[in-house]
Design an enzyme around this catalytic site. Sequence first.
Site, PDB file in Angstrom:
ATOM      1  N   LYS A 131     -14.427 -16.535-114.909  1.00  0.00           N
ATOM      2  CA  LYS A 131     -15.145 -15.263-115.016  1.00  0.00           C
ATOM      3  C   LYS A 131     -15.817 -15.083-116.365  1.00  0.00           C
ATOM      4  O   LYS A 131     -16.877 -14.466-116.451  1.00  0.00           O
ATOM      5  CB  LYS A 131     -14.194 -14.091-114.747  1.00  0.00           C
TER       6      LYS A 131
ATOM      7  N   LYS B 228     -15.376 -20.417-104.597  1.00  0.00           N
ATOM      8  CA  LYS B 228     -14.720 -19.422-103.764  1.00  0.00           C
ATOM      9  C   LYS B 228     -15.702 -18.301-103.364  1.00  0.00           C
ATOM     10  O   LYS B 228     -16.525 -17.903-104.183  1.00  0.00           O
ATOM     11  CB  LYS B 228     -13.570 -18.813-104.592  1.00  0.00           C
TER      12      LYS B 228
ATOM     13  N   LYS C  95     -16.494 -11.134-103.945  1.00  0.00           N
ATOM     14  CA  LYS C  95     -17.305  -9.926-103.808  1.00  0.00           C
ATOM     15  C   LYS C  95     -18.196  -9.712-105.027  1.00  0.00           C
ATOM     16  O   LYS C  95     -19.206  -9.037-104.935  1.00  0.00           O
ATOM     17  CB  LYS C  95     -16.435  -8.703-103.499  1.00  0.00           C
TER      18      LYS C  95
HETATM   19  P1  ATP Z   1     -13.853 -10.497-107.650  1.00  0.00           P
HETATM   20  O1  ATP Z   1     -15.008 -11.428-107.454  1.00  0.00           O
HETATM   21  O2  ATP Z   1     -14.248  -9.188-108.255  1.00  0.00           O
HETATM   22  O3  ATP Z   1     -12.687 -11.146-108.372  1.00  0.00           O
HETATM   23  P2  ATP Z   1     -12.614 -11.085-105.131  1.00  0.00           P
HETATM   24  O4  ATP Z   1     -13.452 -11.234-103.915  1.00  0.00           O
HETATM   25  O5  ATP Z   1     -12.107 -12.340-105.785  1.00  0.00           O
HETATM   26  O6  ATP Z   1     -13.362 -10.143-106.169  1.00  0.00           O
HETATM   27  P3  ATP Z   1     -10.093  -9.733-105.585  1.00  0.00           P
HETATM   28  O7  ATP Z   1     -10.036  -8.255-105.596  1.00  0.00           O
HETATM   29  O8  ATP Z   1     -10.110 -10.433-106.896  1.00  0.00           O
HETATM   30  O9  ATP Z   1     -11.368 -10.173-104.701  1.00  0.00           O
HETATM   31  O10 ATP Z   1      -8.898 -10.308-104.703  1.00  0.00           O
HETATM   32  C1  ATP Z   1      -8.268  -9.535-103.685  1.00  0.00           C
HETATM   33  C2  ATP Z   1      -7.473 -10.436-102.758  1.00  0.00           C
HETATM   34  O11 ATP Z   1      -8.370 -11.240-101.965  1.00  0.00           O
HETATM   35  C3  ATP Z   1      -6.561 -11.440-103.483  1.00  0.00           C
HETATM   36  O12 ATP Z   1      -5.367 -11.557-102.741  1.00  0.00           O
HETATM   37  C4  ATP Z   1      -7.328 -12.726-103.433  1.00  0.00           C
HETATM   38  O13 ATP Z   1      -6.494 -13.866-103.508  1.00  0.00           O
HETATM   39  C5  ATP Z   1      -8.002 -12.610-102.070  1.00  0.00           C
HETATM   40  N1  ATP Z   1      -9.229 -13.389-102.039  1.00  0.00           N
HETATM   41  C6  ATP Z   1     -10.326 -13.208-102.807  1.00  0.00           C
HETATM   42  N2  ATP Z   1     -11.270 -14.085-102.499  1.00  0.00           N
HETATM   43  C7  ATP Z   1     -10.756 -14.866-101.499  1.00  0.00           C
HETATM   44  C8  ATP Z   1     -11.267 -15.960-100.760  1.00  0.00           C
HETATM   45  N3  ATP Z   1     -12.495 -16.438-100.991  1.00  0.00           N
HETATM   46  N4  ATP Z   1     -10.483 -16.521 -99.817  1.00  0.00           N
HETATM   47  C9  ATP Z   1      -9.230 -16.041 -99.578  1.00  0.00           C
HETATM   48  N5  ATP Z   1      -8.692 -15.012-100.250  1.00  0.00           N
HETATM   49  C10 ATP Z   1      -9.455 -14.425-101.200  1.00  0.00           C
HETATM   50 MG    MG Z   2     -10.973 -12.155-107.597  1.00  0.00          MG
END
Ligand code: ATP
Ligand code: MG
Length: 343
Positions: free
Chosen positions: A123, A206, A209
């Site tokens: 990040k 990955k 969002k």
């Molecule tokens: P950001 O990009 O802001 O970090 P994010 O999409 O990674 O957002 P988080 O809020 O960080 O989402 O994570 C919330 C939950 O979703 C966590 O349990 C994380 O492991 C899961 N998660 C996030 N992205 C994935 C993915 N691509 N596949 C499976 N699980 C995911």
């Molecule tokens: Mg995340």
Amino acid sequence: MSEGVQTSPAFSQRVFSGIQPSGGLTLGNYLGALKRFADSQNSGVQSIFCMVDLHAITVWQDPDKLRRATRELCAGFIASGIDPEKSILFNQSQVPEHAQMAWIFNCVARMGWMKRMTQFKDKAGKNAENASLGLFAYPALMAADILTYHTTHVPVGEDQKQHLELARDIATKFNHDYGVEFFPLTEPVIEGAATRVMSLRDGSKKMSKSDPSDMSRINMTDDADTIAGKIRKARTDPEPLPSDVKGLEDRPEARNLVNIYAALNDQSVEAVLRDVGGKQFSEFKPMLSELAVEKLAPISGEMARLMEQPDEIDAILRRGSEQARAIATPIVEKTYDIVGMVR
Ligand code: ATP
Ligand code: MG
């Protein structure tokens, strides 16, 4: 719940997990987290789910967008099957115990541990000197989220495994330094066919969002045409789909689409490949779009309905925060007492 867990028998089972209101929910969040949260709740274990707004501001968030994203995330939880009557549902900043515990853990965690965290490296990117101190300390706050409830199990996606290991290191060091058995060694629960959903544009990244490219992800609020368009344009290779899992090795984009299909359809990857092995992507992609729309449309419809009643969402979060504080306050009090703070 995973087999062979190694938490101390002194702690009764409790599930905690969080999601950041750092943007709209993605298919990765649904398959890696939300869908499995509902399973945990329905298995009867006490479950606590948190919109981690303090985590979200470790990178810049526009205040109005953050407020909206927190409410929309709450709607996403409920629409995915989390029932505020069965689970505790709240936003982190309404429970000040998280930040209080995080300070103690900032003083337990070592700089060397934090510097190994790959999420910070990803990040912060090339400009790590300009990242916030909060982004660096993120895993200590996450350990606080978990341990403030004496959580025994945390369902998460693969990407959070390293942070869960850090929470165990913090618990172990705290218990050792103060000669107590106060914090449990929490187990990550990383299960299912889609524990790491990848970007639709780059099979080595990955799905997130916060990714600047909207084409990299499926948002839970995307309409049917948008979902179909994104899947049609998803990167793939020219080969037809293999008939067994071994044939997906070295084909990250193909593996990703098959994993998504399997997780959405509650099937194993082997079972999916028995059906679709030999098909071209031109045939498989429309099947995947149809399945994704079938599963996501009812959830996004319910989210939109809930978002028309923001006062109700706020009331749910307020009530959830009170329930969370009832558990968190005595644990933080006891922690401060162990550390030697005069109360
Ligand atoms: P950001 O990009 O802001 O970090 P994010 O999409 O990674 O957002 P988080 O809020 O960080 O989402 O994570 C919330 C939950 O979703 C966590 O349990 C994380 O492991 C899961 N998660 C996030 N992205 C994935 C993915 N691509 N596949 C499976 N699980 C995911
Ligand atoms: Mg995340």
